[in-house]
Design a protein around this motif. Structure first.
Motif, PDB file in Angstrom:
ATOM      1  N   ARG A  64       0.854  -1.192   0.000  1.00  0.00           N
ATOM      2  CA  ARG A  64       0.000   0.000   0.000  1.00  0.00           C
ATOM      3  C   ARG A  64       0.891   1.242   0.000  1.00  0.00           C
ATOM      4  O   ARG A  64       1.735   1.390   0.895  1.00  0.00           O
ATOM      5  CB  ARG A  64      -0.908   0.032   1.251  1.00  0.00           C
ATOM      6  N   LEU A  65       0.730   2.087  -1.004  1.00  0.00           N
ATOM      7  CA  LEU A  65       1.482   3.339  -1.069  1.00  0.00           C
ATOM      8  C   LEU A  65       0.549   4.473  -0.675  1.00  0.00           C
ATOM      9  O   LEU A  65      -0.494   4.676  -1.301  1.00  0.00           O
ATOM     10  CB  LEU A  65       2.068   3.573  -2.464  1.00  0.00           C
ATOM     11  N   LEU A  66       0.933   5.207   0.360  1.00  0.00           N
ATOM     12  CA  LEU A  66       0.095   6.258   0.928  1.00  0.00           C
ATOM     13  C   LEU A  66       0.524   7.609   0.385  1.00  0.00           C
ATOM     14  O   LEU A  66       1.647   8.059   0.623  1.00  0.00           O
ATOM     15  CB  LEU A  66       0.205   6.237   2.453  1.00  0.00           C
ATOM     16  N   VAL A  67      -0.378   8.269  -0.336  1.00  0.00           N
ATOM     17  CA  VAL A  67      -0.101   9.586  -0.911  1.00  0.00           C
ATOM     18  C   VAL A  67      -0.490  10.635   0.130  1.00  0.00           C
ATOM     19  O   VAL A  67      -1.667  10.894   0.369  1.00  0.00           O
ATOM     20  CB  VAL A  67      -0.900   9.794  -2.214  1.00  0.00           C
ATOM     21  N   VAL A  68       0.531  11.245   0.750  1.00  0.00           N
ATOM     22  CA  VAL A  68       0.309  12.183   1.855  1.00  0.00           C
ATOM     23  C   VAL A  68       0.495  13.622   1.406  1.00  0.00           C
ATOM     24  O   VAL A  68      -0.201  14.531   1.880  1.00  0.00           O
ATOM     25  CB  VAL A  68       1.252  11.854   3.030  1.00  0.00           C
ATOM     26  N   GLY A  69       1.441  13.864   0.495  1.00  0.00           N
ATOM     27  CA  GLY A  69       1.691  15.235   0.046  1.00  0.00           C
ATOM     28  C   GLY A  69       2.777  15.283  -1.003  1.00  0.00           C
ATOM     29  O   GLY A  69       3.313  14.240  -1.429  1.00  0.00           O
ATOM     30  N   PHE A  70       3.136  16.493  -1.404  1.00  0.00           N
ATOM     31  CA  PHE A  70       4.054  16.680  -2.525  1.00  0.00           C
ATOM     32  C   PHE A  70       5.079  17.766  -2.193  1.00  0.00           C
ATOM     33  O   PHE A  70       5.215  18.764  -2.881  1.00  0.00           O
ATOM     34  CB  PHE A  70       3.277  17.049  -3.791  1.00  0.00           C
ATOM     35  N   ALA A  71       5.840  17.532  -1.114  1.00  0.00           N
ATOM     36  CA  ALA A  71       6.804  18.533  -0.659  1.00  0.00           C
ATOM     37  C   ALA A  71       7.885  18.797  -1.693  1.00  0.00           C
ATOM     38  O   ALA A  71       8.517  19.857  -1.681  1.00  0.00           O
ATOM     39  CB  ALA A  71       7.428  18.090   0.654  1.00  0.00           C
ATOM     40  N   SER A  72       8.112  17.847  -2.598  1.00  0.00           N
ATOM     41  CA  SER A  72       9.121  18.047  -3.645  1.00  0.00           C
ATOM     42  C   SER A  72       8.680  19.080  -4.669  1.00  0.00           C
ATOM     43  O   SER A  72       9.504  19.608  -5.419  1.00  0.00           O
ATOM     44  CB  SER A  72       9.412  16.733  -4.363  1.00  0.00           C
ATOM     45  N   GLY A  73       7.370  19.342  -4.731  1.00  0.00           N
ATOM     46  CA  GLY A  73       6.841  20.304  -5.690  1.00  0.00           C
ATOM     47  C   GLY A  73       6.244  19.676  -6.931  1.00  0.00           C
ATOM     48  O   GLY A  73       5.467  20.315  -7.636  1.00  0.00           O
ATOM     49  N   ARG A  74       6.586  18.410  -7.231  1.00  0.00           N
ATOM     50  CA  ARG A  74       6.030  17.761  -8.423  1.00  0.00           C
ATOM     51  C   ARG A  74       5.032  16.694  -8.027  1.00  0.00           C
ATOM     52  O   ARG A  74       5.347  15.802  -7.240  1.00  0.00           O
ATOM     53  CB  ARG A  74       7.144  17.146  -9.274  1.00  0.00           C
ATOM     54  N   ILE A  75       3.827  16.778  -8.568  1.00  0.00           N
ATOM     55  CA  ILE A  75       2.822  15.747  -8.371  1.00  0.00           C
ATOM     56  C   ILE A  75       3.093  14.638  -9.383  1.00  0.00           C
ATOM     57  O   ILE A  75       3.004  14.857 -10.598  1.00  0.00           O
ATOM     58  CB  ILE A  75       1.402  16.306  -8.555  1.00  0.00           C
ATOM     59  N   PRO A  76       3.453  13.443  -8.933  1.00  0.00           N
ATOM     60  CA  PRO A  76       3.824  12.383  -9.885  1.00  0.00           C
ATOM     61  C   PRO A  76       2.601  11.781 -10.575  1.00  0.00           C
ATOM     62  O   PRO A  76       1.469  11.908 -10.114  1.00  0.00           O
ATOM     63  CB  PRO A  76       4.504  11.348  -8.986  1.00  0.00           C
ATOM     64  N   GLU A  77       2.870  11.135 -11.682  1.00  0.00           N
ATOM     65  CA  GLU A  77       1.841  10.382 -12.411  1.00  0.00           C
ATOM     66  C   GLU A  77       2.170   8.906 -12.312  1.00  0.00           C
ATOM     67  O   GLU A  77       3.336   8.506 -12.356  1.00  0.00           O
ATOM     68  CB  GLU A  77       1.784  10.826 -13.875  1.00  0.00           C
ATOM     69  N   LEU A  78       1.134   8.099 -12.168  1.00  0.00           N
ATOM     70  CA  LEU A  78       1.326   6.677 -11.913  1.00  0.00           C
ATOM     71  C   LEU A  78       1.058   5.834 -13.160  1.00  0.00           C
ATOM     72  O   LEU A  78      -0.060   5.855 -13.692  1.00  0.00           O
ATOM     73  CB  LEU A  78       0.384   6.217 -10.796  1.00  0.00           C
ATOM     74  N   PRO A  79       2.062   5.072 -13.630  1.00  0.00           N
ATOM     75  CA  PRO A  79       1.785   4.033 -14.633  1.00  0.00           C
ATOM     76  C   PRO A  79       1.023   2.905 -13.926  1.00  0.00           C
ATOM     77  O   PRO A  79       1.606   2.185 -13.119  1.00  0.00           O
ATOM     78  CB  PRO A  79       3.169   3.588 -15.091  1.00  0.00           C
ATOM     79  N   VAL A  80      -0.254   2.781 -14.195  1.00  0.00           N
ATOM     80  CA  VAL A  80      -1.081   1.892 -13.372  1.00  0.00           C
ATOM     81  C   VAL A  80      -0.718   0.422 -13.528  1.00  0.00           C
ATOM     82  O   VAL A  80      -1.132  -0.404 -12.700  1.00  0.00           O
ATOM     83  CB  VAL A  80      -2.584   2.113 -13.671  1.00  0.00           C
ATOM     84  N   ASN A  81       0.080   0.074 -14.548  1.00  0.00           N
ATOM     85  CA  ASN A  81       0.505  -1.319 -14.655  1.00  0.00           C
ATOM     86  C   ASN A  81       1.387  -1.715 -13.468  1.00  0.00           C
ATOM     87  O   ASN A  81       1.449  -2.890 -13.091  1.00  0.00           O
ATOM     88  CB  ASN A  81       1.263  -1.554 -15.952  1.00  0.00           C
ATOM     89  N   LEU A  82       2.062  -0.737 -12.841  1.00  0.00           N
ATOM     90  CA  LEU A  82       2.897  -1.053 -11.681  1.00  0.00           C
ATOM     91  C   LEU A  82       2.043  -1.514 -10.515  1.00  0.00           C
ATOM     92  O   LEU A  82       2.426  -2.421  -9.771  1.00  0.00           O
ATOM     93  CB  LEU A  82       3.726   0.176 -11.284  1.00  0.00           C
ATOM     94  N   ALA A  83       0.877  -0.901 -10.334  1.00  0.00           N
ATOM     95  CA  ALA A  83      -0.040  -1.348  -9.287  1.00  0.00           C
ATOM     96  C   ALA A  83      -0.590  -2.733  -9.618  1.00  0.00           C
ATOM     97  O   ALA A  83      -0.735  -3.592  -8.734  1.00  0.00           O
ATOM     98  CB  ALA A  83      -1.174  -0.351  -9.118  1.00  0.00           C
ATOM     99  N   LEU A  84      -0.884  -2.950 -10.884  1.00  0.00           N
ATOM    100  CA  LEU A  84      -1.425  -4.243 -11.305  1.00  0.00           C
ATOM    101  C   LEU A  84      -0.434  -5.374 -11.038  1.00  0.00           C
ATOM    102  O   LEU A  84      -0.792  -6.408 -10.466  1.00  0.00           O
ATOM    103  CB  LEU A  84      -1.778  -4.183 -12.788  1.00  0.00           C
ATOM    104  N   LEU A  85       0.826  -5.173 -11.401  1.00  0.00           N
ATOM    105  CA  LEU A  85       1.814  -6.242 -11.300  1.00  0.00           C
ATOM    106  C   LEU A  85       2.086  -6.666  -9.862  1.00  0.00           C
ATOM    107  O   LEU A  85       2.444  -7.818  -9.612  1.00  0.00           O
ATOM    108  CB  LEU A  85       3.123  -5.800 -11.966  1.00  0.00           C
ATOM    109  N   LYS A  86       1.926  -5.750  -8.924  1.00  0.00           N
ATOM    110  CA  LYS A  86       2.190  -6.069  -7.525  1.00  0.00           C
ATOM    111  C   LYS A  86       0.909  -6.258  -6.714  1.00  0.00           C
ATOM    112  O   LYS A  86       0.986  -6.432  -5.501  1.00  0.00           O
ATOM    113  CB  LYS A  86       3.031  -4.951  -6.890  1.00  0.00           C
ATOM    114  N   GLY A  87      -0.249  -6.215  -7.368  1.00  0.00           N
ATOM    115  CA  GLY A  87      -1.491  -6.288  -6.610  1.00  0.00           C
ATOM    116  C   GLY A  87      -1.547  -5.197  -5.558  1.00  0.00           C
ATOM    117  O   GLY A  87      -2.098  -5.386  -4.470  1.00  0.00           O
ATOM    118  N   ALA A  88      -0.965  -4.031  -5.886  1.00  0.00           N
ATOM    119  CA  ALA A  88      -0.763  -2.969  -4.900  1.00  0.00           C
ATOM    120  C   ALA A  88      -1.875  -1.932  -4.951  1.00  0.00           C
ATOM    121  O   ALA A  88      -2.605  -1.818  -5.945  1.00  0.00           O
ATOM    122  CB  ALA A  88       0.587  -2.291  -5.140  1.00  0.00           C
TER     123      ALA A  88
END
Length: 325
Positions: free
Chosen positions: A233-257
Motif C-alpha cells: 500500500r502506497l500512501l499519498v500524503v503530500g508533494f513537498a518536492s513540488g512535483r505531483i507524480p503520475e502513476l503508470p497503473v501497470n505497476l499497481a497491477l503487477l504487484k497487486g498494490a
C-alpha cells in the motif's frame, strides 16, 4: 488582537502583522486564546493560492493551534471556558485568538505543554490516519517512510514502531537520518547518495516495502512504487518536492498494490468518532513515552513569515511552531 495577515496571494515576505478585531464565535464554535501554532506545509501553499482552500482576504495562515478556551458557543457541549485544548483551524492560527468549530477541538493531556500540543495534531493525526485507516499497517510488516525527518515523517516513524512494524526511514542527509534513527527507525536510506529503489529491495531481500508513506512525491514516488511488496500500500500524503507524480497503473497491477490518498482534515470532519479514537491511542502512547514530538524551533508571532519560509525551503527538522504567548 494581533494577527499575521495575508492580504493578497504571494510569498511569505508579503505577510503583515496588524491589530484586528477579535473574532466572535458562532453557536457551534469556541473562541481559542492561542498560545502556540504549528507550522505546516499547507501554510506555504495557502498564502500563494496553491492550496485546495482559498480563504477570503484578509486571512491569517496557520492550520493548527493550542491554547485556552475563552468562549463557548451554545451548541458546544464537550468544552468549557478554561480548558487546555488543541485545535484544527484550517487557517487563522497565526493570531492571538481564533474561532474554531467545536468538533475540531480536543482537550490535551495534562502532561502536554502548549508548544508540543501545537505541533501534535496535524502531524500525528495525519500519520495515524494514514497508517491505520488507510494503510492497515500490521505488526511485523515493513514500513518505508519518505521525508522521515520532517514533521509527518517523524510522526510516521514513531507510530509505525508503536504499531509493531519494521521501519525504514529515508531522507536526504546523514543529519536528518540521525533524527529519524533517534525516533526509532530500524534501517536508514540516504536517497541523495544512493538509489532509493535499490536500497529498499536490498533491505527487504527483494520483497519490497509493505507500506510506503510518501509526503514528498516527485522522483521519490517514482522509485518507491517500483519497490513495493506484493499487496503493498502506497500512501499519498503530500508533494513537498513540488512535483505531483503520475502513476503508470501497470505497476499497481503487477504487484497487486494499492495507491491510497490520505486527507486527514476531511477524515476528521467526516469521521469525528474515528478521529477521536485515534487521538485516544496517540495520547496513550504519548503518556507511555512512545511518542516524543520534536519541536526544533519556535518563532515569535512577528517572525511567522520566516517560519513559513524555513519550512518551505525544507530547512526544518521535526516541527517548527509560532509562539504566540
Amino acid at each position: 488582537m494581533k494577527a499575521v495577515l495575508c492580504k493578497a496571494f504571494g510569498p511569505a515576505e508579503s505577510l503583515v502583522l496588524e491589530e484586528v478585531a477579535s473574532p466572535a464565535p458562532k453557536k457551534n464554535e469556541i473562541l481559542l486564546e492561542v498560545h502556540a501554532a504549528g507550522v505546516n506545509f499547507p501554510d506555504t501553499l495557502i498564502i500563494e493560492g496553491k492550496y485546495q482552500f482559498k480563504p477570503p482576504f484578509p486571512f491569517s495562515p496557520g492550520g493548527e493551534a493550542a491554547g485556552v478556551v475563552r468562549e463557548v458557543g451554545e451548541k458546544v457541549s464537550h468544552l468549557k471556558v478554561g480548558d487546555r485544548v488543541m485545535a484544527l483551524t484550517g487557517w487563522g492560527s497565526f493570531a492571538e485568538q481564533v474561532a474554531v468549530p467545536g468538533y475540531n477541538v480536543l482537550p490535551i493531556p495534562p502532561s502536554m505543554d502548549f508548544r508540543t500540543a501545537a505541533a501534535f495534531s496535524m502531524t500525528y493525526g495525519t500519520s495515524m490516519h494514514a497508517l491505520t485507516q488507510r494503510g492497515n499497517l500490521q505488526p511485523g510488516e515493513t514500513l518505508l517512510v519518505l521525508g522521515a525527518s520532517g514533521g509527518v515523517g517523524l510522526a510516521a516513524v514513531e507510530i509505525g514502531k508503536a504499531l509493531g512494524a519494521r521501519v525504514i526511514a529515508a531522507a536526504s542527509s546523514a543529519e536528518k537520518l540521525a533524527v529519524a534513527k533517534a525516533a526509532g527507525a530500524d534501517e536508514l536510506i540516504n536517497y541523495s547518495e544512493t538509489s532509493l529503489k535499490d536500497e529498499i529491495k536490498r533491505l527487504t531481500d527483494g520483497q519490497g516495502a509493505d507500506v510506503i508513506y510518501d509526503p514528498v512525491g516527485g522522483d521519490l514516488f517514482d522509485q518507491a512504487i517500483r519497490a513495493i511488496a506484493w499487496n503493498g500500500r502506497l500512501l499519498v500524503v503530500g508533494f513537498a518536492s513540488g512535483r505531483i507524480p503520475e502513476l503508470p497503473v501497470n505497476l499497481a497491477l503487477l504487484k497487486g498494490a494499492a495507491v491510497l490518498g490520505v486527507f486527514w482534515g476531511s477524515f476528521a470532519q467526516r469521521q469525528p468518532q474515528d478521529n477521536a479514537a485515534n487521538f485516544q491511542r496517540l495520547f496513550g502512547w504519548f503518556a507511555e513515552g512512545k511518542l516524543k514530538p520534536l519541536v526544533s524551533q519556535a518563532y515569535p508571532l512577528s517572525e511567522a513569515a520566516q517560519a513559513i519560509n524555513d519550512l518551505g525551503q525544507r530547512k526544518a527538522v521535526g516541527k517548527v511552531v509560532v509562539q504566540v504567548r
